[in-house]
Motif scaffolding. Structure first.
Motif, PDB file in Angstrom:
ATOM      1  N   VAL A  95       0.863  -1.184   0.000  1.00 24.12           N
ATOM      2  CA  VAL A  95       0.000   0.000   0.000  1.00 24.12           C
ATOM      3  C   VAL A  95       0.899   1.234   0.000  1.00 24.12           C
ATOM      4  N   THR A  96       0.578   2.220  -0.836  1.00 23.49           N
ATOM      5  CA  THR A  96       1.374   3.448  -0.833  1.00 23.49           C
ATOM      6  C   THR A  96       0.918   4.399   0.261  1.00 23.49           C
ATOM      7  N   GLU A  97      -0.377   4.381   0.558  1.00 24.38           N
ATOM      8  CA  GLU A  97      -0.896   5.195   1.645  1.00 24.38           C
ATOM      9  C   GLU A  97      -2.155   4.537   2.207  1.00 24.38           C
ATOM     10  N   ILE A  98      -2.194   4.390   3.529  1.00 23.77           N
ATOM     11  CA  ILE A  98      -3.352   3.790   4.190  1.00 23.77           C
ATOM     12  C   ILE A  98      -4.535   4.741   4.076  1.00 23.77           C
ATOM     13  N   GLN A  99      -5.672   4.209   3.665  1.00 26.99           N
ATOM     14  CA  GLN A  99      -6.889   5.003   3.570  1.00 26.99           C
ATOM     15  C   GLN A  99      -7.642   4.948   4.907  1.00 26.99           C
ATOM     16  N   THR A 100      -8.517   5.898   5.125  1.00 20.71           N
ATOM     17  CA  THR A 100      -9.242   6.016   6.394  1.00 20.71           C
ATOM     18  C   THR A 100     -10.012   4.753   6.750  1.00 20.71           C
ATOM     19  N   ASP A 101     -10.609   4.096   5.766  1.00 18.89           N
ATOM     20  CA  ASP A 101     -11.434   2.919   6.043  1.00 18.89           C
ATOM     21  C   ASP A 101     -10.666   1.593   6.004  1.00 18.89           C
ATOM     22  N   ASP A 102      -9.342   1.640   5.831  1.00 25.12           N
ATOM     23  CA  ASP A 102      -8.553   0.409   5.758  1.00 25.12           C
ATOM     24  C   ASP A 102      -8.359  -0.206   7.142  1.00 25.12           C
ATOM     25  N   ASN A 108     -10.084   4.646  13.546  1.00 29.81           N
ATOM     26  CA  ASN A 108     -10.136   4.720  15.009  1.00 29.81           C
ATOM     27  C   ASN A 108      -8.777   5.061  15.623  1.00 29.81           C
ATOM     28  N   VAL A 109      -7.825   5.448  14.777  1.00 28.65           N
ATOM     29  CA  VAL A 109      -6.469   5.821  15.185  1.00 28.65           C
ATOM     30  C   VAL A 109      -5.816   4.726  16.035  1.00 28.65           C
ATOM     31  N   ARG A 125      10.403  -4.851  19.393  1.00 31.11           N
ATOM     32  CA  ARG A 125      11.149  -4.963  18.131  1.00 31.11           C
ATOM     33  C   ARG A 125      10.281  -4.818  16.885  1.00 31.11           C
ATOM     34  N   LEU A 126       8.967  -4.625  17.050  1.00 27.78           N
ATOM     35  CA  LEU A 126       8.081  -4.445  15.903  1.00 27.78           C
ATOM     36  C   LEU A 126       7.750  -2.970  15.737  1.00 27.78           C
ATOM     37  N   LYS A 127       7.885  -2.490  14.512  1.00 27.34           N
ATOM     38  CA  LYS A 127       7.546  -1.110  14.198  1.00 27.34           C
ATOM     39  C   LYS A 127       6.580  -1.122  13.017  1.00 27.34           C
ATOM     40  N   LEU A 128       5.624  -0.199  13.043  1.00 31.24           N
ATOM     41  CA  LEU A 128       4.670  -0.066  11.940  1.00 31.24           C
ATOM     42  C   LEU A 128       4.907   1.254  11.216  1.00 31.24           C
ATOM     43  N   ASP A 129       4.903   1.189   9.890  1.00 33.85           N
ATOM     44  CA  ASP A 129       4.984   2.413   9.099  1.00 33.85           C
ATOM     45  C   ASP A 129       3.575   2.992   9.045  1.00 33.85           C
ATOM     46  N   HIS A 130       3.372   4.161   9.617  1.00 36.23           N
ATOM     47  CA  HIS A 130       2.037   4.751   9.730  1.00 36.23           C
ATOM     48  C   HIS A 130       1.489   5.240   8.390  1.00 36.23           C
ATOM     49  N   GLN A 131       2.326   5.343   7.379  1.00 39.69           N
ATOM     50  CA  GLN A 131       1.844   5.759   6.067  1.00 39.69           C
ATOM     51  C   GLN A 131       1.475   4.573   5.186  1.00 39.69           C
ATOM     52  N   THR A 132       2.324   3.539   5.182  1.00 40.60           N
ATOM     53  CA  THR A 132       2.110   2.405   4.271  1.00 40.60           C
ATOM     54  C   THR A 132       1.564   1.155   4.948  1.00 40.60           C
ATOM     55  N   GLY A 133       1.714   1.038   6.256  1.00 39.78           N
ATOM     56  CA  GLY A 133       1.277  -0.165   6.958  1.00 39.78           C
ATOM     57  C   GLY A 133       2.297  -1.281   6.937  1.00 39.78           C
ATOM     58  N   THR A 158      -3.244  -9.066   6.134  1.00 38.66           N
ATOM     59  CA  THR A 158      -4.595  -9.042   5.583  1.00 38.66           C
ATOM     60  C   THR A 158      -5.058  -7.590   5.599  1.00 38.66           C
ATOM     61  N   ILE A 159      -5.437  -7.105   4.430  1.00 40.91           N
ATOM     62  CA  ILE A 159      -5.893  -5.721   4.296  1.00 40.91           C
ATOM     63  C   ILE A 159      -7.342  -5.728   3.854  1.00 40.91           C
ATOM     64  N   ARG A 160      -8.185  -5.119   4.668  1.00 41.67           N
ATOM     65  CA  ARG A 160      -9.598  -4.971   4.295  1.00 41.67           C
ATOM     66  C   ARG A 160      -9.834  -3.502   3.963  1.00 41.67           C
ATOM     67  N   SER A 161     -10.124  -3.268   2.693  1.00 39.74           N
ATOM     68  CA  SER A 161     -10.368  -1.899   2.224  1.00 39.74           C
ATOM     69  C   SER A 161     -11.850  -1.742   1.933  1.00 39.74           C
ATOM     70  N   THR A 162     -12.418  -0.659   2.428  1.00 44.82           N
ATOM     71  CA  THR A 162     -13.827  -0.368   2.192  1.00 44.82           C
ATOM     72  C   THR A 162     -13.927   0.946   1.435  1.00 44.82           C
ATOM     73  N   LYS A 163     -14.678   0.909   0.364  1.00 40.02           N
ATOM     74  CA  LYS A 163     -14.891   2.125  -0.418  1.00 40.02           C
ATOM     75  C   LYS A 163     -16.384   2.411  -0.502  1.00 40.02           C
TER      76      LYS A 163
END
Length: 169
Positions: free
Chosen positions: A38-45, A65-66, A81-89, A107-112
């Motif tokens: 993912v290049t950028e996480i969407q609000t509903d992802d 839900n931040v 030791r785990l880090k998450l990229d807040h832009q790409t996931g 697993t990515i659930r995207s809702t549009k």
């Protein structure tokens, strides 16, 4: 030398060959990044990272839900030791250990939601990718290089077999 080759061949695992989207090999102590795609996480992802079999949830992202949280794992193996990229996931595992080797799944659930003239239409798409991660200790680095060479030889064999089959058809 001949015996070392067979030992490496026996240690070579097929985890990363079938049913896996990417294979990552890293030396113990280094970091490894598992790309979400993912290049950028969407609000509903909704993004969930899991490890092992059976899968254990190790990270969760719910942008609406931040929620950007990671877990130490059931046995505490990933502590701090785990880090998450807040832009790409993407998931980054720092200071890797041999116990981090295994199957990781995202697993990515995207809702549009789209609005037509009279109706709101909500569609959900779920994508799953798997990563095989192998962490090698310093003592196994030579074997790792030998196994890598074996994988390259198999690739060339399959590639030339494919070319040969094309020529005959």
């Amino acid at each position: 030398m001949f015996h070392r080759f067979w030992l490496c061949l026996c240690l070579w695992r097929l985890d990363g060959v079938f049913g896996v989207d990417a294979v990552k090999m890293v030396t113990e102590g280094d970091s490894v990044t598992l790309e979400s795609g993912v290049t950028e996480i969407q609000t509903d992802d909704l993004i969930a990272w899991s490890f092992g079999r059976p899968e254990t949830l190790i990270a969760l992202i719910n942008k609406e839900n931040v929620i950007f949280s990671s877990s130490d794992g059931l046995d505490g193996r990933f502590r701090d030791r785990l880090k998450l990229d807040h832009q790409t996931g993407s998931l980054i595992i720092t200071n890797t250990r041999t116990t981090d080797s295994g199957l990781y799944q995202i697993t990515i659930r995207s809702t549009k939601q789209t609005t037509n003239r009279f109706v709101d239409i909500k569609s959900t798409k779920t994508t799953t990718n798997r990563f095989s991660v192998s962490v090698y200790g310093e003592s196994r680095l030579q074997c790792h290089l030998c196994c890598k060479m074996h994988e390259i030889l198999i690739f060339f064999f399959l590639f030339f077999s494919f070319l040969k089959d094309l020529r005959h058809s």
